[in-house]
Design a protein around this motif. Structure first.
Motif, mmCIF file in Angstrom:
data_model
loop_
_atom_site.group_PDB
_atom_site.id
_atom_site.type_symbol
_atom_site.label_atom_id
_atom_site.label_comp_id
_atom_site.label_asym_id
_atom_site.label_seq_id
_atom_site.Cartn_x
_atom_site.Cartn_y
_atom_site.Cartn_z
ATOM 1 N N ALA A 163 -7.872 -7.402 -0.225
ATOM 2 C CA ALA A 163 -7.451 -5.495 -1.320
ATOM 3 C C ALA A 163 -8.847 -4.483 0.018
ATOM 4 O O ALA A 163 -8.557 -3.591 0.367
ATOM 5 N N ALA A 164 -9.594 -5.167 0.690
ATOM 6 C CA ALA A 164 -10.357 -4.736 1.787
ATOM 7 C C ALA A 164 -9.465 -4.749 2.936
ATOM 8 O O ALA A 164 -9.675 -3.322 3.625
ATOM 9 N N THR A 165 -9.119 -5.596 3.572
ATOM 10 C CA THR A 165 -8.326 -5.523 4.662
ATOM 11 C C THR A 165 -7.170 -4.423 4.657
ATOM 12 O O THR A 165 -6.496 -3.948 5.286
ATOM 13 N N ALA A 166 -6.362 -4.718 3.431
ATOM 14 C CA ALA A 166 -4.874 -3.738 3.258
ATOM 15 C C ALA A 166 -5.406 -1.971 3.099
ATOM 16 O O ALA A 166 -4.933 -1.929 3.713
ATOM 17 N N ARG A 167 -6.368 -1.896 2.570
ATOM 18 C CA ARG A 167 -6.828 -0.471 2.733
ATOM 19 C C ARG A 167 -7.309 -0.157 4.444
ATOM 20 O O ARG A 167 -7.090 1.069 4.705
ATOM 21 N N MET A 171 0.724 -1.266 0.208
ATOM 22 C CA MET A 171 -0.138 -0.322 0.047
ATOM 23 C C MET A 171 0.822 1.102 0.235
ATOM 24 O O MET A 171 2.064 1.128 0.784
ATOM 25 N N ARG A 172 0.729 2.364 -0.879
ATOM 26 C CA ARG A 172 1.326 3.151 -1.450
ATOM 27 C C ARG A 172 0.630 4.631 -0.530
ATOM 28 O O ARG A 172 0.091 4.869 -1.200
ATOM 29 N N ASN A 173 1.054 5.421 0.155
ATOM 30 C CA ASN A 173 0.739 6.842 0.498
ATOM 31 C C ASN A 173 1.287 8.093 -0.520
ATOM 32 O O ASN A 173 0.368 8.757 -0.387
ATOM 33 N N VAL A 174 2.388 8.002 -0.652
ATOM 34 C CA VAL A 174 3.585 9.382 -1.021
ATOM 35 C C VAL A 174 4.234 7.561 -1.964
ATOM 36 O O VAL A 174 5.234 6.845 -1.537
ATOM 37 N N ASN A 203 -0.860 -8.462 -11.284
ATOM 38 C CA ASN A 203 -2.239 -8.307 -10.882
ATOM 39 C C ASN A 203 -2.570 -8.990 -10.427
ATOM 40 O O ASN A 203 -2.171 -10.307 -10.393
ATOM 41 N N GLU A 204 -4.418 -8.928 -10.629
ATOM 42 C CA GLU A 204 -5.437 -9.631 -9.882
ATOM 43 C C GLU A 204 -5.524 -11.257 -10.910
ATOM 44 O O GLU A 204 -6.317 -12.424 -10.508
ATOM 45 N N ASP A 205 -5.162 -10.409 -12.079
ATOM 46 C CA ASP A 205 -5.724 -11.487 -12.810
ATOM 47 C C ASP A 205 -4.373 -13.139 -12.522
ATOM 48 O O ASP A 205 -4.672 -13.984 -13.270
ATOM 49 N N HIS A 206 -3.679 -12.604 -12.753
ATOM 50 C CA HIS A 206 -2.054 -13.347 -12.572
ATOM 51 C C HIS A 206 -3.047 -13.984 -11.501
ATOM 52 O O HIS A 206 -2.696 -15.701 -11.627
ATOM 53 N N ALA A 207 -3.152 -13.641 -10.454
ATOM 54 C CA ALA A 207 -3.558 -14.399 -9.095
ATOM 55 C C ALA A 207 -3.882 -15.818 -9.300
ATOM 56 O O ALA A 207 -4.395 -16.362 -9.003
ATOM 57 N N LEU A 208 -5.328 -14.818 -9.967
ATOM 58 C CA LEU A 208 -7.263 -16.267 -9.788
ATOM 59 C C LEU A 208 -6.161 -17.065 -11.187
ATOM 60 O O LEU A 208 -6.024 -18.120 -11.585
ATOM 61 N N ALA A 209 -5.535 -16.003 -12.669
ATOM 62 C CA ALA A 209 -5.792 -17.517 -13.458
ATOM 63 C C ALA A 209 -3.996 -18.510 -13.232
ATOM 64 O O ALA A 209 -4.055 -19.515 -13.583
ATOM 65 N N PHE A 210 -3.101 -18.443 -12.348
ATOM 66 C CA PHE A 210 -3.080 -19.291 -11.716
ATOM 67 C C PHE A 210 -2.357 -19.723 -10.358
ATOM 68 O O PHE A 210 -1.799 -20.578 -9.615
ATOM 69 N N GLY A 211 -4.001 -18.773 -9.775
ATOM 70 C CA GLY A 211 -4.148 -20.080 -8.694
ATOM 71 C C GLY A 211 -3.444 -19.723 -7.202
ATOM 72 O O GLY A 211 -3.588 -20.542 -5.961
ATOM 73 N N TRP A 212 -3.071 -19.013 -7.459
ATOM 74 C CA TRP A 212 -2.915 -18.336 -6.160
ATOM 75 C C TRP A 212 -3.030 -17.724 -5.094
ATOM 76 O O TRP A 212 -3.151 -17.647 -3.608
ATOM 77 N N ALA A 213 -4.748 -17.149 -5.740
ATOM 78 C CA ALA A 213 -5.838 -16.682 -3.935
ATOM 79 C C ALA A 213 -7.155 -17.039 -5.388
ATOM 80 O O ALA A 213 -6.983 -16.942 -6.456
ATOM 81 N N THR A 214 -8.126 -16.685 -4.537
ATOM 82 C CA THR A 214 -9.455 -17.084 -5.309
ATOM 83 C C THR A 214 -9.520 -15.765 -5.287
ATOM 84 O O THR A 214 -9.235 -14.359 -4.600
ATOM 85 N N MET A 274 -4.924 8.933 -4.486
ATOM 86 C CA MET A 274 -5.486 8.233 -3.741
ATOM 87 C C MET A 274 -4.491 7.439 -3.412
ATOM 88 O O MET A 274 -3.242 7.245 -4.036
ATOM 89 N N PRO A 275 -4.279 5.960 -1.855
ATOM 90 C CA PRO A 275 -3.681 5.426 -1.678
ATOM 91 C C PRO A 275 -3.484 4.270 -3.158
ATOM 92 O O PRO A 275 -4.718 3.526 -3.469
ATOM 93 N N ILE A 276 -2.259 3.938 -3.076
ATOM 94 C CA ILE A 276 -2.106 2.652 -4.647
ATOM 95 C C ILE A 276 -1.312 1.379 -3.752
ATOM 96 O O ILE A 276 -0.711 1.074 -2.837
ATOM 97 N N LEU A 277 -2.784 0.301 -4.631
ATOM 98 C CA LEU A 277 -2.718 -0.917 -3.325
ATOM 99 C C LEU A 277 -2.015 -1.750 -4.791
ATOM 100 O O LEU A 277 -2.305 -1.706 -6.600
ATOM 101 N N GLU A 278 -0.738 -2.621 -4.559
ATOM 102 C CA GLU A 278 0.550 -2.621 -5.806
ATOM 103 C C GLU A 278 0.107 -4.721 -5.356
ATOM 104 O O GLU A 278 0.299 -5.347 -3.854
#
Ligand code: TMP
Length: 237
Positions: A153-157, A94-97, A134-145, A116-120
């Protein structure tokens, strides 16, 4: 009483031990410091104690704000009992600056404030040097649902808003930070650590760096910066 068992893993900054209870681990924070995916190596005297205590302090604060974390109990200056999670192989930043790699990637100078804060997301792989994904990579390779990514993302913010407000009260700008999540009993919870190793902290007035960038960039005053952060949050004289 939780008893320490055999060492399961030694990472760059921490060791992890099994315990007599299957759903608990003991984390042991080292003074070893690395940067640039282990290329630069060194020691920051007392860092293990600072990171253990600061991370526990912040995790307890986040729990009070309704964020479930892996924290259970601090058992010594460097060691903590944590929940035995299965780590999601993502580093969430998460980045603010603008600072560090975001400055290099975009040409925006360090210190610029984005709209706005940036999530990577980065794929957690030492072999590959933690590439940005990005999220597509994570979904496509099964790293997360899909559901896990939404929770993450909601928790990180939420974590960002809580920490940013807290650090402002002790005269520190929270520039950016990295967190990790784990799966535990069907839930996604906050794991790993939150410390000067994993955050950028700048003094609000002078913009002096109070984090691991002093080590990464050979700026000197590394131990002093870690100690100053402990002092700011009331964990040291
Ligand atoms: P970066 O600007 O180098 O991408 O770093 C962003 C934030 O993430 C910064 O607070 C430092 C932290 N970080 C880690 O905790 N571990 C890492 O391996 C890297 C590269 C950064």
């Amino acid at each position: 009483m939780v008893e320490q068992g055999k060492q399961l893993y030694e990472g760059k900054a921490k060791k992890v031990f099994a315990t007599n209870e299957e759903d608990k681990l003991i984390v042991d924070y080292k003074d070893d410091a690395t940067a640039f995916n282990g290329l630069k190596k060194g020691t920051i005297v007392g860092k293990g104690v600072v990171n253990n205590k600061m991370s526990n302090y912040l995790m307890k604060m986040l729990e009070e704000h309704g964020v479930e974390t892996h924290y259970i109990e601090e058992i010594s200056d460097r060691r903590t009992v944590v929940k035995n999670v299965q780590i999601v192989p993502l580093e969430v930043i998460m980045r603010n600056v603008v600072a560090g790699s975001l400055s290099k990637r975009t040409g925006h100078p360090e210190g610029d404030v984005p709209k706005m804060p940036i999530l990577e997301l980065y794929y957690k792989s030492d072999e590959l040097g933690d590439p940005m994904i990005n999220e597509d990579h994570a979904l496509a390779f099964g790293w997360a649902t899909r559901e896990e990514l939404d929770t993450i993302a909601a928790t990180a913010r939420k974590v960002n808003e809580i920490l940013k407000k807290f650090f402002a009260t002790v005269g520190v700008d929270l520039i950016d930070f990295k967190i990790e999540f784990g799966r535990y009993k069907g839930r996604i919870i906050l794991a790993d650590e939150i410390s000067p190793d994993t955050c950028r902290f700048w003094d609000s007035k002078t913009k002096e760096k109070l984090d691991k960038d002093r080590f990464r960039r050979d700026m000197g005053g590394v131990e002093g910066a870690y100690h100053e952060m402990m002092r700011r949050i009331g964990l040291a004289e």
